[in-house]
Design a protein around this motif. Structure first.
Motif: not given
Length: 143
Positions: A36-42
């Motif tokens: 839930l805390f991961l922010d990533s590029l597609v």
């Protein structure tokens, strides 16, 4: 981790079955588990970055880089690799940032360049984790 009863109240089993059937009707088969805390590029963007990195490595010359002597630079303006862990503790990154490894220890070679493709930042973690796509290939054969 929220439970089904937190979302669907007393009809949790029926709600979960309804969601599963909706996924099946839309053709969704394999959802990738993500924090839930991961922010990533597609994925497509990461693949493009990897392709560019492969092209750079193919065109890289095998000739050694010429060393240069830099004069008239104040001593405090130069970062010693062994001091990087202490002097860069409060450094923050964003998705897509281009980075260079300045620490002379660890699994990544010194001066390796890369792109930030993921950030795992949790308010419960004292420090976040940064996921990189390296331009220089490591010994494992992976980027």
């Amino acid at each position: 981790m929220p439970r089904a009863t937190d979302i669907f109240d007393s009809h949790a089993d029926a709600g979960v079955k309804e969601v599963k059937s909706w996924f099946k009707s839309k053709g969704v088969r394999d959802l990738e588990p993500v924090s839930l805390f991961l922010d990533s590029l597609v994925k497509s963007t990461v693949k493009e970055i990897e392709q560019v990195a492969d092209d750079i490595n193919k065109n890289r010359s095998k000739v050694a880089i010429k060393k240069a002597i830099v004069k008239n630079i104040p001593r405090h303006a130069v970062l010693k690799p062994s001091h990087a862990i202490y002097r860069l503790q409060n450094q923050r990154f964003a998705l897509g940032d281009r980075v260079t490894m300045v620490q002379d220890s660890g699994g990544v070679p010194w001066s390796a360049k890369g792109v930030v493709v993921g950030l795992n930042t949790s308010r419960w973690m004292s420090c976040g984790m940064c996921h990189l796509c390296l331009v220089q290939r490591l010994g494992t054969g992976k980027l």
